[in-house]
Structures are given as C-alpha cells and as structure tokens.
Design an enzyme around this catalytic site. Structure first.
Site, PDB file in Angstrom:
ATOM      1  N   GLU A  88      -6.648  -9.542  -9.144  1.00 44.79           N
ATOM      2  CA  GLU A  88      -6.573  -8.457  -8.157  1.00 44.79           C
ATOM      3  C   GLU A  88      -7.418  -7.255  -8.592  1.00 44.79           C
ATOM      4  O   GLU A  88      -7.284  -6.767  -9.714  1.00 44.79           O
ATOM      5  CB  GLU A  88      -5.127  -8.004  -7.927  1.00 44.79           C
ATOM      6  CG  GLU A  88      -5.025  -6.990  -6.791  1.00 44.79           C
ATOM      7  CD  GLU A  88      -3.593  -6.682  -6.391  1.00 44.79           C
ATOM      8  OE1 GLU A  88      -3.366  -6.284  -5.236  1.00 44.79           O
ATOM      9  OE2 GLU A  88      -2.685  -6.854  -7.249  1.00 44.79           O
ATOM     10  N   ASP A  94      -3.747  -5.504  -1.154  1.00 43.59           N
ATOM     11  CA  ASP A  94      -2.843  -5.287  -0.027  1.00 43.59           C
ATOM     12  C   ASP A  94      -3.431  -4.216   0.886  1.00 43.59           C
ATOM     13  O   ASP A  94      -4.601  -3.864   0.772  1.00 43.59           O
ATOM     14  CB  ASP A  94      -1.461  -4.869  -0.540  1.00 43.59           C
ATOM     15  CG  ASP A  94      -1.553  -3.712  -1.533  1.00 43.59           C
ATOM     16  OD1 ASP A  94      -2.451  -2.863  -1.370  1.00 43.59           O
ATOM     17  OD2 ASP A  94      -0.739  -3.660  -2.478  1.00 43.59           O
ATOM     18  N   TYR A 119       2.974   2.313  -9.115  1.00 42.59           N
ATOM     19  CA  TYR A 119       2.233   3.371  -9.786  1.00 42.59           C
ATOM     20  C   TYR A 119       3.193   4.442 -10.279  1.00 42.59           C
ATOM     21  O   TYR A 119       3.232   5.557  -9.774  1.00 42.59           O
ATOM     22  CB  TYR A 119       1.169   3.966  -8.846  1.00 42.59           C
ATOM     23  CG  TYR A 119       0.014   3.031  -8.588  1.00 42.59           C
ATOM     24  CD1 TYR A 119      -1.003   2.865  -9.535  1.00 42.59           C
ATOM     25  CD2 TYR A 119      -0.050   2.282  -7.413  1.00 42.59           C
ATOM     26  CE1 TYR A 119      -2.051   1.990  -9.304  1.00 42.59           C
ATOM     27  CE2 TYR A 119      -1.104   1.405  -7.186  1.00 42.59           C
ATOM     28  CZ  TYR A 119      -2.096   1.270  -8.143  1.00 42.59           C
ATOM     29  OH  TYR A 119      -3.145   0.402  -7.918  1.00 42.59           O
ATOM     30  N   ASP A 149      -5.377   0.254  -1.379  1.00 43.01           N
ATOM     31  CA  ASP A 149      -5.357   0.352  -2.835  1.00 43.01           C
ATOM     32  C   ASP A 149      -5.971  -0.851  -3.537  1.00 43.01           C
ATOM     33  O   ASP A 149      -6.773  -0.706  -4.450  1.00 43.01           O
ATOM     34  CB  ASP A 149      -3.921   0.548  -3.322  1.00 43.01           C
ATOM     35  CG  ASP A 149      -3.823   0.523  -4.822  1.00 43.01           C
ATOM     36  OD1 ASP A 149      -4.375   1.438  -5.454  1.00 43.01           O
ATOM     37  OD2 ASP A 149      -3.218  -0.419  -5.369  1.00 43.01           O
TER      38      ASP A 149
END
Length: 621
Positions: free
Chosen positions: A570, A165, A323, A162
């Site tokens: 990120e 990670d 999410y 994703d």
C-alpha cells in the site's frame, strides 16, 4: 618656320593661309608618324594617349577610388572562390549525415521524480482538471461535506485520498503538503530544471485549497475544524458500507461519507495544518492575495491549536487506528517555525525557542525513535529547520543557546544515520531500519534521506566542510552517500532487484493495494461488494498507479507482491511526499546537485539585530 616639337620631333609650322585642309591633315599624319618613331617615356605616352585609354588597360575606376586592374581581378576572383568554397562546404554539411551532440540523459533521481509526483494526481479527490494525466481516474467525492446543516463549511470537495482507500485524513495530508512545500522552497531551481515546478506547485495548491475549507479560514478565531472525511471501520463484524469495507472505484462511491470534527484537543492537527499553510504561503509569495490568505489561515488555526490543548486522535477517535498522534509539542515547534518564516513575527520564534517547549517535545530525551522523522514526529525536521536559521542568519542572543542546541541535536541525528554507528540496524541489503523492523519502512527511509541530503547542502552552502560525531570529523559527502544508498535501495538496488516505485525500472509491484488501480475502467459500476472480486484477484492491477512508493519490504529484505497485504503493497501520501523531497534533493548533475535556495525562506524575516545580553550583576565584596 621650324620649332621644337614638345614630343621630341621636328615640327614645321606652315603659316600659309592658302593651305588646304587635306594638306594640313596630311602634314599632321606625317608628323605623328615621325613623333612615334622614337620611344616615348611614360609621361609622354600619357600626354599622347590621354587618361581614358591608359585606365582602360591598367586601372579600374570604382567611382570613389581607382585601383589596379590586377588587384581588382585578384580580389574579385578570391571572393568568388571563397564564396564557392563556402557554399560547397555548407552543401556537404547539410547533405552528409552526421551525429549531433546531445545533452546527457536525466539522472535516475530526476526520472523517478517525474513518476513520484504523478502519484498525487492519482490520489486527487473532487472535480479533476482536464490535464490530470491519469487516464483511469475521474471526478469523485463531489458530495463530500454537502447538505450538512449548522456547519461552517459549504462543502469539503477536493483534497487527496490518503492511500489505497478513499478516506481523507487531514493530519497526514497536511504533513505531505508541508513536505512538498519545503522541498520547493529549498530546491525550486531543480524542480524547474526537471520541468516539474509548475506541476508540484499545482499539487500543493490542490491541497491548500481544500485545507482552507476545513475550518473557518476567514475568521480570526475558531472553535472547531475538520479532521477527516470518510469512514473506515475495520471491525470484523461490521458490514456497514464504508471506505474500508467496500472495494470500489472512488468515482463509483455511493455510500455515506461522514465528516469527523475536532473541537476539543486538536493541537497536533491544528499545528500541522498551520505548517502546511504557512510553508505554502512562501511557495506562493508572488501571488500576494493567495499567500496572504494562507498566512491568515495558518495564524488562526495555530492559535486554535495552542488554545485547545490535546491530541486529535485521543480517546475513541477513529483516526487513532490509522494515524495516531503520539504528542503535539513537536507540531508546536514545527508549525511555529514555519509561521515565523512566513510572517517574520518574532513572537513565534520566542515561543518555539523556549527551553520548556524543546523539553516537552523530547529534544533531549534520546530513545530508540529519536531522529525518526515522520507524519507523527516532526522534531527532527523542526530542529533542522531551525538549524538553518542559525547557519545562515545567526540571530544571536537570546536565541543562540537553544538554536545551538537544536543544531547540535541535528548533528547527533545525522551521526545516527551513518553506518559507522549502531543506533539503527540495517538489513543485509543495506536498508536502514528506522522503525526497528516494523512493517512499512520505506516512508521513514525516504524521510531520513531527505534530511541528510538537506543538512549536507546547508553545510556546503555555509562553507562548512562537515561536522563532528564525538571526536571524529565527517565531511558532508558521507551524508549524501547515505541518502543515495537508501534511495537507490528503493529504486531497485536491493536483494530482490525490485523497484518499490511503481512504474520505475523493469521490475516493480504489480498488485498494489489500491482500489482505483485494481478495478478496470470499463463503464461497469461495481457496488460495495462487487469490487471484492478485483480485490481478491491474483491478476496484476489493470491500471498502473505510476509513481506510487509501496510500503516496502520486511526486515529480511523480503517482499510479497500481494494486493491484500497492505504492509507490503500500500502506498501513502506521507510516504510519497518524503520520497519526492529526497529525489529532488539528490537530482541534477554534479554542477547543480548541491544547490539550495538560501534566501527565499527568509523573504518575510526582517533583519535581526542581536539584543545585547543583560549586564552582569553588580559586584559585591
């Protein structure tokens, strides 16, 4: 006896038989001299000299024709001179240095597109293809889903990690693949012009191949599906090795990666998965077998979502921390629209154009986040997708009323993006704050830029010069200008002069929050905690994750290039998918920058003959 010499001179014919040969010869010579002593006309000369001698002087026999020697010599000389001149010119052209007229260089949006697509190569899980083009990545996650008993799947290898990670969250991943497919369907010619069409289709297929493993895609009905692979407990007291606690290269993962199933309320996840598979089936329509497989899977999973109502992230689901889905009605419209385009089955159109469906999805609510298109809320995208149907096919009754509503709401959303209105604030640097100052804003900015550009292209393709915001009329170019300002901000036209797309421009983030990029590929396997030193290092990442769009600046245009602050550094699949879509929409020169494919999305849609409205009720006095 004397006779008249035909050449004009006297001729004595000696008939004596006794004359010798010498006498005859002598007499003839005398006669010749006598005859030639007078001037002869041309005819007489030709009789005397014969044809061969005259042609030798004035004419040239070319076999089929006889030409004047002067003309022949002049012609041959001219040809020879011309040949010599041409050869001389050719020699000069070849030997003298000269500059070639080169094609104009690619625009910034095309250059950025190349890099943004490369991010997906860096996020691949599974056995990588030989030409993955990311040198520091290798095979990983090869045991995902294996060894599980009593499950419908044999393995869950593949798909995409994703973000920074190594978790595979299927909900945002499906959204990302849908966005890539949508951009290909609309702008395949631009992808081809950029040399990226094959690449982006391969990226989509990498995702859909994995999706077909996450539920029983060959069945007509299912009872469960996979929502997540990997575990990311972020509780402070947890020391369990997992995808968030550990800081390891994906290739070195040695901890257990559990599989999370969804068998209760999975409506949002299932409908988004259906959207991904259905949109991809249009991308791969020339591969009939694969397209058919995708359509079947989309139908199956959509029906599952309709049957098992509920949010996939409800309750204690771990996905709620990362999410969390706010509702599923928007996914019902979104997934149903893609299924209608993929199949042409009007039952899907009937379903998603019911006013109650739009009402549940919040089409008439307004509110602070109305018009914010994201992995969570698909309403703005779904309304635009259905406005397309009205603009180009105009199916009429009984769909016209709700499609006109969607179209009008799309116009309202576009108005809210413009700087003339105050629905959304802007930073001093010009970035629209679609998430109202919360962290990680760039994914929403990129999505809005894509929707605005696409709607502008829809209007242009339908010969519509613009749209109304209240009493004011705005031409389509203002939408494109809005999109450009936002994407230019991402690419470096901001107060910090920093490109938030890694690898683009001279200045970009060097401490991206990403495990694989931050740990060197040096044949050393760092264990769960062994990689912490790389996580906490102040040095730039040893590996450049080209094409990653980081989370972005804060509401003051500030940015901290710090690895551990994921709110700044990120990248995510969902964010990059929106950026790719916006970049390809804006790419190209002035001649092809507004070209969309009007027809491919309607390939499976049969001709629509509007049903006449019902007759009026009988008149009663």
């Amino acid at each position: 006896m004397y006779g008249r010499d035909p050449w004009g001179g006297p001729l004595e014919i000696n008939a004596a038989d006794s004359a010798t040969d010498d006498d005859r010869s002598r007499n003839l010579n005398d006669l010749d001299r006598a005859a030639l002593s007078r001037p002869l006309d041309e005819t007489q000369q030709s009789w005397l000299l014969g044809p061969t001698e005259l042609k030798k002087k004035k004419y040239v026999d070319l076999g089929c024709i006889i030409v004047s020697r002067k003309i022949f010599v002049w012609t041959v000389g001219t040809i020879a001179a011309a040949t010599l001149l041409a050869g001389l010119i050719t020699l000069i052209v070849k030997t003298v240095p000269h500059s070639h007229h080169k094609a104009p260089p690619p625009d910034n949006y095309t250059l950025a597109l190349h890099k943004a697509l490369k991010f997906f190569n860096a996020q691949k899980s599974g056995k990588l293809p030989k030409h993955n083009n990311v040198s520091w990545r290798g095979n990983s996650g090869l045991q995902d889903g294996k060894g599980e008993t009593g499950t419908f799947y044999k393995d869950l290898v593949g798909g995409y990690y994703d973000a920074g990670d190594a978790i595979k969250f299927n909900f945002p991943m499906a959204y990302a693949m849908t966005m890539l497919s949508w951009s290909v369907i609309e702008y395949s010619a631009k992808y081809e012009a950029a040399g990226e069409l094959t690449h982006v289709k391969e990226l989509i297929k990498w995702g859909t191949d994995y999706f077909l493993k996450t539920f029983n895609s060959t069945a007509d009905s299912i009872n469960d599906m996979v929502s997540q692979v990997g575990h990311g407990n972020t509780d402070a007291e947890s020391i369990e090795p997992n995808d968030h606690y550990c800081w390891m290269r994906p290739e070195d993962m040695d901890y257990k990666r559990p599989v999370t199933m969804c068998n209760g309320g999975c409506s949002d996840l299932a409908a988004e998965m259906a959207a991904a598979l259905a949109s991809a089936s249009i991308v791969f329509k020339d591969n009939r077998e694969y397209s058919k497989k995708l359509v079947h899977g989309a139908k199956t999973v959509y029906q599952f979502g309709r049957t098992r109502r509920g949010r996939y992230s409800a309750g204690a689901a771990e996905s709620a921390k990362f999410y969390n889905s706010s509702m599923y009605w928007d996914e019902f419209i979104w997934g149903g629209a893609w299924l209608y385009y993929a199949t042409g089955n009007v039952s899907y159109l009937d379903l998603i154009t019911k006013p109650t469906m739009a009402k549940h999805a919040g089409a008439f609510w307004g509110g602070p986040f109305y018009g914010v298109f994201s992995w969570d809320n698909k309403l703005a995208g779904a309304q635009l997708l259905l406005s397309r149907l009205r603009l180009f096919l105009s199916p009429g009754y009984p769909y016209e009323e709700i499609l006109r509503t969607f179209h009008n709401q799309t116009g309202i959303v576009m108005c809210s993006y413009l700087p003339y209105f105050n629905k959304f604030n802007r930073t001093k640097g010009g970035m629209i704050e679609l998430n109202h100052g919360d962290p990680q804003p760039l994914q929403y900015t990129a999505n809005a830029a894509f929707l605005a550009t696409l709607y502008s292209d829809y209007l242009d393709a339908s010969d519509t010069p613009g749209w109304y915001c209240g009493p004011n009329f705005y031409p389509t170019n203002v939408l494109r200008e809005f999109a450009k300002t936002q994407i230019d901000y991402i690419l470096g036209k901001n107060p910090r002069n920093m490109s938030y797309l890694v690898g683009f421009g001279p200045k970009y983030p060097k401490h991206v929050h990403h495990r694989g990029a931050s740990i060197p590929k040096n044949k050393v396997k760092y264990n769960c905690k062994g990689g912490w030193k790389w996580r906490d290092s102040k040095k730039p990442n040893p590996n450049t994750i080209e094409g990653a769009m980081v989370a972005g600046p804060d509401k003051h245009d500030g940015f901290r290039d710090v690895r551990m602050n994921y709110n700044y550094t990120e990248p995510t699949l969902a964010g990059n998918a929106g950026l790719v879509a916006a970049l390809v929409a804006l790419s190209g020169d002035e001649h092809n920058s507004r070209v969309i494919d009007k027809n491919t999305i309607f390939s499976a849609v049969p001709p629509l003959f509007p049903t006449p409205p019902p007759p009026p009720a009988p008149w009663r006095p």
